[in-house]
Motif scaffolding. Structure first.
Motif, PDB file in Angstrom:
ATOM      1  N   GLU A 153       5.213   9.206 -10.740  1.00 28.48           N
ATOM      2  CA  GLU A 153       4.914  10.022 -11.916  1.00 28.48           C
ATOM      3  C   GLU A 153       3.431   9.969 -12.296  1.00 28.48           C
ATOM      4  OE1 GLU A 153       7.666   7.919 -11.794  1.00 28.48           O
ATOM      5  OE2 GLU A 153       8.927   9.658 -11.339  1.00 28.48           O
ATOM      6  N   THR A 154       2.829   8.784 -12.205  1.00 27.48           N
ATOM      7  CA  THR A 154       1.410   8.654 -12.572  1.00 27.48           C
ATOM      8  C   THR A 154       0.510   8.630 -11.343  1.00 27.48           C
ATOM      9  OG1 THR A 154       1.521   6.229 -12.613  1.00 27.48           O
ATOM     10  CG2 THR A 154       1.966   7.390 -14.685  1.00 27.48           C
ATOM     11  N   THR A 155       1.073   8.836 -10.164  1.00 26.99           N
ATOM     12  CA  THR A 155       0.374   8.780  -8.876  1.00 26.99           C
ATOM     13  C   THR A 155      -0.543   7.560  -8.807  1.00 26.99           C
ATOM     14  OG1 THR A 155      -1.408  10.278  -9.565  1.00 26.99           O
ATOM     15  CG2 THR A 155       0.519  11.281  -8.483  1.00 26.99           C
ATOM     16  N   SER A 156       0.034   6.397  -9.090  1.00 31.41           N
ATOM     17  CA  SER A 156      -0.763   5.168  -9.130  1.00 31.41           C
ATOM     18  C   SER A 156      -0.126   4.057  -8.304  1.00 31.41           C
ATOM     19  CB  SER A 156      -0.946   4.702 -10.571  1.00 31.41           C
ATOM     20  OG  SER A 156       0.292   4.331 -11.136  1.00 31.41           O
ATOM     21  N   PHE A 157      -0.985   3.100  -7.938  1.00 32.73           N
ATOM     22  CA  PHE A 157      -0.571   1.908  -7.197  1.00 32.73           C
ATOM     23  C   PHE A 157      -1.502   0.776  -7.634  1.00 32.73           C
ATOM     24  CE2 PHE A 157      -0.027  -0.375  -2.942  1.00 32.73           C
ATOM     25  CZ  PHE A 157       1.300  -0.716  -3.167  1.00 32.73           C
TER      26      PHE A 157
END
Length: 115
Positions: free
Chosen positions: A88-92
């Motif tokens: 959803e937040t395109t994060s890692f």
């Protein structure tokens, strides 16, 4: 790379773009006291869902895989570090609750095209 006793130095770099995927990572050097929490932000851009990686490079050594995730909501963890593949937040984002002097290193966020 040396730091004063009780300090942790983290170097952050961004890796490039391939096959339409890219990562954006905070750049620069961060110095923390031992026991402090660490969050290194990494976001990705991709046409399809990529595999995501964190690499660590300790002083005088080559890069080595720290953790990875290949599907949404998968959590990678190793040596007290964690990162969750958030679609959803395109994060890692890489996190560690309590850093130690031995964590002083360069950390790389990377993305690869999956088929």
């Amino acid at each position: 790379m040396s730091s004063a006793p009780g300090l942790v130095t983290v170097i952050l770099l961004m890796l490039g773009q391939t096959y339409g995927e890219s990562v954006t990572q905070m750049e620069g050097q961060v110095t923390l006291s031992e026991g402090a929490s660490l969050t290194v932000h990494c976001t990705y851009s991709a046409i399809v869902y990529p595999a995501l990686y964190w690499y660590v490079q300790y002083p005088g050594k080559g890069p080595q895989l720290l953790l990875r995730a290949t599907k949404a909501n998968e959590k990678g963890s190793n040596k007290g570090f964690e990162a969750t593949y958030n679609k959803e937040t395109t994060s890692f984002h890489l996190e560690k609750a309590s850093v130690q002097e031995s964590d002083s290193a360069m950390y790389y966020c990377a993305v690869s095209h999956t088929v």
